[in-house]
Design a protein around this motif. Structure first.
Motif, short mmCIF file in Angstrom:
data_model
loop_
_atom_site.label_atom_id
_atom_site.label_comp_id
_atom_site.label_asym_id
_atom_site.label_seq_id
_atom_site.Cartn_x
_atom_site.Cartn_y
_atom_site.Cartn_z
N ASP A 1 0.69 -1.00 0.04
CA ASP A 1 -0.44 -0.36 0.22
C ASP A 1 0.82 1.71 0.47
O ASP A 1 0.48 2.17 -0.83
CB ASP A 1 -0.69 -0.33 1.34
N LYS B 1 -4.46 4.34 -9.93
CA LYS B 1 -3.44 3.56 -9.76
C LYS B 1 -2.83 3.82 -11.13
O LYS B 1 -3.16 3.40 -12.01
CB LYS B 1 -3.54 2.16 -9.31
N SER C 1 -3.58 -8.42 -2.82
CA SER C 1 -3.61 -7.41 -1.96
C SER C 1 -3.49 -6.29 -2.56
O SER C 1 -5.27 -5.61 -2.55
CB SER C 1 -2.36 -6.92 -1.25
N GLN C 2 -3.20 -6.06 -3.60
CA GLN C 2 -3.78 -4.85 -5.24
C GLN C 2 -4.72 -5.47 -5.69
O GLN C 2 -5.69 -4.88 -6.11
CB GLN C 2 -2.53 -4.71 -6.09
N ASP D 1 -7.90 -4.85 -3.53
CA ASP D 1 -8.02 -3.37 -3.84
C ASP D 1 -8.31 -2.43 -4.68
O ASP D 1 -9.59 -1.78 -4.93
CB ASP D 1 -6.64 -2.37 -3.72
N SER E 1 -12.35 -0.78 -4.43
CA SER E 1 -12.52 0.57 -5.61
C SER E 1 -14.12 -0.10 -6.80
O SER E 1 -14.70 0.82 -7.12
CB SER E 1 -11.71 0.64 -6.63
N ASP F 1 -12.80 -0.02 3.27
CA ASP F 1 -11.58 0.11 3.05
C ASP F 1 -10.25 0.05 3.13
O ASP F 1 -9.46 0.63 2.77
CB ASP F 1 -12.42 1.95 3.21
N ASP G 1 -9.03 -4.14 2.74
CA ASP G 1 -9.83 -4.85 1.02
C ASP G 1 -8.36 -5.70 0.84
O ASP G 1 -8.63 -6.56 -0.02
CB ASP G 1 -10.56 -3.75 -0.24
N GLY G 2 -6.59 -5.02 0.80
CA GLY G 2 -6.05 -5.70 0.22
C GLY G 2 -5.80 -6.76 1.61
O GLY G 2 -5.50 -8.00 0.60
#
Length: 277
Positions: free
Chosen positions: A144, A167, A209-210, A213, A217, A240, A243-244
């Motif tokens: 993150d 991103k 993890s990404q 995210d 979103s 928020d 999430d990851g």
């Protein structure tokens, strides 16, 4: 210092202390944390998709399902939690097909219930579990933080413009590299490093993890909301913030579960499979 930034920093410190303390204590304290996160995640999920307004019966079933899974996790009935989650999910899918209900119901049950199950399974009640959770925290937090700073410093092509315009690929790569370094260093504090398994698993968890995210979103953009809720001052909602983490835990748990099934040792804690020496 701006009051909003001060509030964000203060609440972030409080959250970190609570999470790390529960992780250190393990046992009932961590199971309580995992169960609470699952319930709050379902609350936010159902609110985002407006399930209480559009389908009261489906939302009631969703709550019943997630509360059941969370209770099984809380009181240590791990062997029943996953079958209960699978059963509830299948009922949610059948409901969506039979009565033309929302398919998001089953998604919310899986997302929330698997959050509690995977967190509790990885932490377990062993030293390996404690090391495993710190490893995952290091991977997710490094991803993150460095993805944000590298992305802002380097810029370049966007990672997923329709979902999250801010991103970039440079940020994603920078976050992944930093996650491998951070995860490997944390592992080396507890166990000697043998081979490339630990850097490899750190890279996989960083990618997931990404993805987590981006997934959140996507949901927020799909339903036109900025934050999952306002439960955390200065930060938005629980989803928020986790999430990851939850997607990384999903991946770690499923890898450990697959390893356990293949090796025939399903009673071995997940932390031992993933991060044992």
């Amino acid at each position: 210092m701006h009051s909003e930034l001060r509030l964000r920093i203060l609440s972030g410190i409080v959250l970190a202390v609570v999470v790390l303390l529960a992780t250190w204590l393990g046992g009932l304290a961590f199971r309580l944390l995992a169960s609470a996160i699952a319930l709050l995640v379902y609350y936010e999920w159902s609110t985002i998709i407006r399930l209480p307004e559009t389908d009261f019966r489906a939302n009631a079933f969703g709550w019943l399902s997630v509360v059941l899974v969370a209770a099984l996790v809380l009181f240590g009935f791990d062997e029943l939690a996953l079958p209960a989650l699978i059963g509830a999910t299948l009922i949610g899918i059948a409901y969506a097909f039979a009565l033309k209900g929302s398919g998001w119901l089953a998604g919310g049950i899986v997302y929330s219930g698997l959050t509690a199950i995977s967190l509790a399974a990885i932490r377990g009640d062993t030293a390996h579990g404690f090391a495993a959770m710190l490893f995952i925290f290091a991977v997710v937090w490094a991803t993150d933080i460095l993805a944000y700073f590298v992305g802002r410093a380097v810029g370049g092509p966007k990672l997923a413009p329709p979902i999250s315009p801010g991103k970039t690929w440079s940020g994603a790569i920078g976050g992944a590299i930093s996650a491998v370094v951070a995860g490997t260093l944390v592992h080396m504090i507890f166990f000697p490093l043998n081979g490339l398994w630990v850097p490899a698993i750190a890279l996989v968890l960083s990618v997931f993890s990404q993805i987590g995210d981006l997934f959140e979103s996507f949901i927020k953009r799909r339903f036109g909301v900025k934050d999952s809720s306002r439960l955390i001052p200065g930060h938005g909602g629980v989803m928020d913030r986790v999430d990851g983490l939850v997607f990384a835990c999903f991946a770690a748990f499923l890898i450990a579960l697959g390893d356990a099934i293949v090796s025939g040792t399903v009673n071995t804690p997940a932390g031992v499979f993933l991060f044992g020496p």
